[in-house]
Design an enzyme around this catalytic site. Sequence first.
Site, short mmCIF file in Angstrom:
data_model
loop_
_atom_site.label_atom_id
_atom_site.label_comp_id
_atom_site.label_asym_id
_atom_site.label_seq_id
_atom_site.Cartn_x
_atom_site.Cartn_y
_atom_site.Cartn_z
N LYS A 1 0.85 -1.19 0.00
CA LYS A 1 0.00 0.00 0.00
C LYS A 1 0.88 1.24 0.00
CE LYS A 1 -4.46 0.97 0.02
NZ LYS A 1 -5.45 0.25 -0.79
N GLY B 1 -21.06 6.32 3.57
CA GLY B 1 -20.11 6.60 2.50
C GLY B 1 -20.71 6.26 1.15
N VAL B 2 -20.94 7.28 0.31
CA VAL B 2 -21.58 7.05 -0.99
C VAL B 2 -20.74 7.61 -2.13
CG1 VAL B 2 -23.92 6.83 -0.10
CG2 VAL B 2 -23.06 9.10 -0.68
N GLY B 3 -19.43 7.37 -2.04
CA GLY B 3 -18.54 7.73 -3.13
C GLY B 3 -18.60 6.71 -4.23
N SER B 4 -17.48 6.45 -4.87
CA SER B 4 -17.44 5.54 -6.00
C SER B 4 -17.98 4.16 -5.65
CB SER B 4 -16.01 5.41 -6.52
OG SER B 4 -15.91 4.47 -7.55
N GLY C 1 -19.56 3.11 -2.41
CA GLY C 1 -20.85 3.14 -1.72
C GLY C 1 -21.99 3.61 -2.62
#
Length: 349
Positions: free
Chosen positions: A81, A182-185, A187
């Site tokens: 990472k 979380g509602v990004g890419s 979610g």
Amino acid sequence: MSAVWDFADFDDHEHVHMFRDRDSGLTAVIAVHSTHLGPGAGGVRFWHYPQRSAAIVDALRLSRGMSYKNAMAGLPMGGGKGVILADEAGTKTPELLAAFGRAVESLGGAYVTAEDVGITDADMVQIAKQTKHVSGLPVASGEAGGDPGPYTALGVYLGIKAAIREGLGTDSAAGVRIAIQGVGSVGGGVARRLAAEGAKLTLADVNLTRAKALAEELGADLADSAAIMEIEADVLSPNALGAILTERSIEKLRVPIVAGGANNQLATAADGQRIHDRGIVYAPDYVINAGGIINVALEYLGQGSQEEVESRIHLIPGRLAEIWAESKASGTPASTVADHMAQKLIGRR
């Protein structure tokens, strides 16, 4: 500051590198946990950390998670990472990305980077000008690779369906109350798939504008990003940052299922036992959220089409079912069962 070996999250990592480039302003950490199965693969995160030590902790935890994720997904890749420490303004320049690319190249292939939080596929193009050890680049239609977010979302959606089957005894998400943090890419993609199936959604995001827009689009309810952890629902789906399942938050959960795409959801190993003791069906994060790395790993290896990627992602529910079956039979938390499986695969058991 303690030496990296003294960090609680140091887990016999093979490499931990600190990079500083004065001209570009780059400050970065690259951690390689294991190369037992192949080069350490995992995205690079661009994030502002009030304390630099937190970036090292993130790199250690996330790289270990990638070892486990890649092993459990059946990929010939180890775990690594990258973390780029952003300033408070989130200043990202071509020079900074180029410097990170040179840092990756200096490791000689021990680490393969890709897109993560705060990084776009356009950023990956800039990084790729400096190193061949990169994936997640724009690709032709039908080919493996590109933005990993939609593929992660597909795997999380399928994993939630498996958890609903395990915890509620139904094969459909229709009418199931699902709280998504979380509602990004990822979610956002999960929410759209569940809404199309008739799930009753409550959405939360630190970006309130984004959450409101998606709620209006899908006819979903809204909640505060912290308060959603205590909402009464059938499923809590964490899809933002990690370490949200703590002793305190687990006590307040009002759901029978936790299944989402956020990395490192358990703050400590003991929290896996706590969620198990409450009788909550838990989907180990690095198993359910493997869709993105499956996509970019097959791109890097030159081994697959989009069809092959999706066929492998559809194996995620079966892996989760195997974990839950062993957890029931042994009385061991699902998180521990998954860890033991992954550790055996990377030669650590």
